[in-house]
Design a protein around this motif. Sequence first.
Motif, PDB file in Angstrom:
ATOM      1  N   CYS A  28      -2.486   4.478   5.478  1.00 35.86           N
ATOM      2  CA  CYS A  28      -3.631   3.775   4.905  1.00 35.86           C
ATOM      3  C   CYS A  28      -3.534   2.296   5.262  1.00 35.86           C
ATOM      4  O   CYS A  28      -2.452   1.779   5.546  1.00 35.86           O
ATOM      5  CB  CYS A  28      -3.698   3.957   3.403  1.00 35.86           C
ATOM      6  SG  CYS A  28      -2.251   3.394   2.485  1.00 35.86           S
TER       7      CYS A  28
ATOM      8  N   LEU B  73       0.870  -1.170   0.000  1.00 38.49           N
ATOM      9  CA  LEU B  73       0.000   0.000   0.000  1.00 38.49           C
ATOM     10  C   LEU B  73       0.907   1.220   0.000  1.00 38.49           C
ATOM     11  O   LEU B  73       1.737   1.370   0.898  1.00 38.49           O
ATOM     12  CB  LEU B  73      -0.915   0.012   1.229  1.00 38.49           C
ATOM     13  CG  LEU B  73      -1.851  -1.173   1.412  1.00 38.49           C
ATOM     14  CD1 LEU B  73      -2.677  -1.005   2.688  1.00 38.49           C
ATOM     15  CD2 LEU B  73      -2.764  -1.328   0.214  1.00 38.49           C
TER      16      LEU B  73
ATOM     17  N   ARG C 294     -13.139   5.607  -2.847  1.00 42.70           N
ATOM     18  CA  ARG C 294     -12.267   4.599  -3.443  1.00 42.70           C
ATOM     19  C   ARG C 294     -12.610   4.403  -4.898  1.00 42.70           C
ATOM     20  O   ARG C 294     -13.740   4.630  -5.331  1.00 42.70           O
ATOM     21  CB  ARG C 294     -12.369   3.287  -2.671  1.00 42.70           C
ATOM     22  CG  ARG C 294     -13.729   2.619  -2.732  1.00 42.70           C
ATOM     23  CD  ARG C 294     -13.791   1.438  -1.749  1.00 42.70           C
ATOM     24  NE  ARG C 294     -12.833   0.387  -2.095  1.00 42.70           N
ATOM     25  CZ  ARG C 294     -12.429  -0.552  -1.228  1.00 42.70           C
ATOM     26  NH1 ARG C 294     -12.886  -0.568   0.003  1.00 42.70           N
ATOM     27  NH2 ARG C 294     -11.575  -1.479  -1.619  1.00 42.70           N
TER      28      ARG C 294
ATOM     29  N   TYR D 167     -12.206  -5.638   0.363  1.00 40.65           N
ATOM     30  CA  TYR D 167     -11.675  -5.227   1.647  1.00 40.65           C
ATOM     31  C   TYR D 167     -12.116  -3.814   1.992  1.00 40.65           C
ATOM     32  O   TYR D 167     -12.208  -2.943   1.127  1.00 40.65           O
ATOM     33  CB  TYR D 167     -10.145  -5.252   1.634  1.00 40.65           C
ATOM     34  CG  TYR D 167      -9.537  -6.612   1.784  1.00 40.65           C
ATOM     35  CD1 TYR D 167      -9.644  -7.561   0.780  1.00 40.65           C
ATOM     36  CD2 TYR D 167      -8.837  -6.954   2.937  1.00 40.65           C
ATOM     37  CE1 TYR D 167      -9.087  -8.811   0.924  1.00 40.65           C
ATOM     38  CE2 TYR D 167      -8.261  -8.201   3.086  1.00 40.65           C
ATOM     39  CZ  TYR D 167      -8.386  -9.126   2.077  1.00 40.65           C
ATOM     40  OH  TYR D 167      -7.830 -10.356   2.222  1.00 40.65           O
TER      41      TYR D 167
ATOM     42  N   CYS E 281      -3.921   6.356  -1.713  1.00 40.47           N
ATOM     43  CA  CYS E 281      -3.268   5.124  -1.286  1.00 40.47           C
ATOM     44  C   CYS E 281      -3.504   4.077  -2.371  1.00 40.47           C
ATOM     45  O   CYS E 281      -4.611   3.547  -2.503  1.00 40.47           O
ATOM     46  CB  CYS E 281      -3.814   4.659   0.050  1.00 40.47           C
ATOM     47  SG  CYS E 281      -3.087   3.105   0.623  1.00 40.47           S
TER      48      CYS E 281
ATOM     49  N   VAL F 126      -7.559   4.181  -2.753  1.00 47.80           N
ATOM     50  CA  VAL F 126      -8.473   4.880  -1.856  1.00 47.80           C
ATOM     51  C   VAL F 126      -7.952   6.301  -1.668  1.00 47.80           C
ATOM     52  O   VAL F 126      -6.740   6.540  -1.731  1.00 47.80           O
ATOM     53  CB  VAL F 126      -8.588   4.138  -0.504  1.00 47.80           C
ATOM     54  CG1 VAL F 126      -7.266   4.121   0.233  1.00 47.80           C
ATOM     55  CG2 VAL F 126      -9.677   4.745   0.360  1.00 47.80           C
TER      56      VAL F 126
ATOM     57  N   ALA G 115      -5.838  -1.778   5.011  1.00 44.71           N
ATOM     58  CA  ALA G 115      -6.899  -2.591   4.423  1.00 44.71           C
ATOM     59  C   ALA G 115      -7.242  -3.719   5.378  1.00 44.71           C
ATOM     60  O   ALA G 115      -6.346  -4.317   5.993  1.00 44.71           O
ATOM     61  CB  ALA G 115      -6.463  -3.158   3.070  1.00 44.71           C
TER      62      ALA G 115
ATOM     63  N   ALA H 204      -2.832   0.438  -4.020  1.00 39.21           N
ATOM     64  CA  ALA H 204      -2.486  -0.915  -3.615  1.00 39.21           C
ATOM     65  C   ALA H 204      -1.945  -1.691  -4.806  1.00 39.21           C
ATOM     66  O   ALA H 204      -2.372  -1.493  -5.941  1.00 39.21           O
ATOM     67  CB  ALA H 204      -3.710  -1.622  -3.044  1.00 39.21           C
TER      68      ALA H 204
ATOM     69  N   TYR I 211      -7.273  -4.327  10.807  1.00 37.60           N
ATOM     70  CA  TYR I 211      -6.656  -4.035   9.507  1.00 37.60           C
ATOM     71  C   TYR I 211      -5.342  -4.808   9.408  1.00 37.60           C
ATOM     72  O   TYR I 211      -4.474  -4.706  10.281  1.00 37.60           O
ATOM     73  CB  TYR I 211      -6.429  -2.528   9.359  1.00 37.60           C
ATOM     74  CG  TYR I 211      -7.739  -1.779   9.212  1.00 37.60           C
ATOM     75  CD1 TYR I 211      -8.463  -1.390  10.328  1.00 37.60           C
ATOM     76  CD2 TYR I 211      -8.260  -1.505   7.953  1.00 37.60           C
ATOM     77  CE1 TYR I 211      -9.683  -0.739  10.200  1.00 37.60           C
ATOM     78  CE2 TYR I 211      -9.474  -0.844   7.812  1.00 37.60           C
ATOM     79  CZ  TYR I 211     -10.178  -0.469   8.940  1.00 37.60           C
ATOM     80  OH  TYR I 211     -11.391   0.171   8.803  1.00 37.60           O
TER      81      TYR I 211
ATOM     82  N   PHE J  14      -8.039  -5.395  -3.691  1.00 39.70           N
ATOM     83  CA  PHE J  14      -8.657  -5.130  -2.400  1.00 39.70           C
ATOM     84  C   PHE J  14     -10.121  -4.731  -2.525  1.00 39.70           C
ATOM     85  O   PHE J  14     -10.678  -4.115  -1.611  1.00 39.70           O
ATOM     86  CB  PHE J  14      -7.889  -4.028  -1.663  1.00 39.70           C
ATOM     87  CG  PHE J  14      -6.583  -4.486  -1.090  1.00 39.70           C
ATOM     88  CD1 PHE J  14      -5.403  -4.294  -1.776  1.00 39.70           C
ATOM     89  CD2 PHE J  14      -6.538  -5.127   0.138  1.00 39.70           C
ATOM     90  CE1 PHE J  14      -4.197  -4.726  -1.259  1.00 39.70           C
ATOM     91  CE2 PHE J  14      -5.338  -5.560   0.676  1.00 39.70           C
ATOM     92  CZ  PHE J  14      -4.155  -5.353  -0.033  1.00 39.70           C
TER      93      PHE J  14
ATOM     94  N   ARG K 286     -11.166  -0.275   3.398  1.00 37.18           N
ATOM     95  CA  ARG K 286      -9.938   0.500   3.360  1.00 37.18           C
ATOM     96  C   ARG K 286     -10.060   1.643   4.355  1.00 37.18           C
ATOM     97  O   ARG K 286     -11.105   2.287   4.468  1.00 37.18           O
ATOM     98  CB  ARG K 286      -9.691   1.058   1.948  1.00 37.18           C
ATOM     99  CG  ARG K 286      -9.626   0.024   0.842  1.00 37.18           C
ATOM    100  CD  ARG K 286      -8.329  -0.750   0.808  1.00 37.18           C
ATOM    101  NE  ARG K 286      -7.188   0.091   0.476  1.00 37.18           N
ATOM    102  CZ  ARG K 286      -6.798   0.369  -0.767  1.00 37.18           C
ATOM    103  NH1 ARG K 286      -7.458  -0.143  -1.791  1.00 37.18           N
ATOM    104  NH2 ARG K 286      -5.748   1.134  -0.977  1.00 37.18           N
TER     105      ARG K 286
END
Length: 121
Positions: A95, A3, A71, A31, A21, A78, A97, A23, A108, A28, A33
């Motif tokens: 940041c 990230l 996001r 997920y 941020c 994000v 996830a 990834a 996270y 993700f 964030r």
Amino acid sequence: VQLQASGGGLVQAGGFLRLSCAASGRTFSNYARGWFRQDPGKEREFVAAVSGSGKSTLYADSVKGRFTISRDNAKNTVYLQMNSLKREDTADYYCAAGTSLTDNRGAYFYWGQGTQVTVSS
């Protein structure tokens, strides 16, 4: 899995910044964030989080109405739009996830490096 946070900087009180941020290494989209921040000598605190779909968000009381998290799953990225910045927003922003939308940093699993935000008066 990585990230990568960016967008921090020096801004005057009342100004704005947009953190990103990105990834890599996995997708993700399923997920949550989140963004957290930490001042030296203090605990890392929750700022904002967004669900995998982007439809649900969660904010710390201290940033409600000023910060907006969003996001773009196509870009695996994000964002944190920070408006009306205050001196007390000065911190390193991280940041993260995780698998659930929560303000609990223990939930996270993936973390990026910090990006520094400094708000001057």
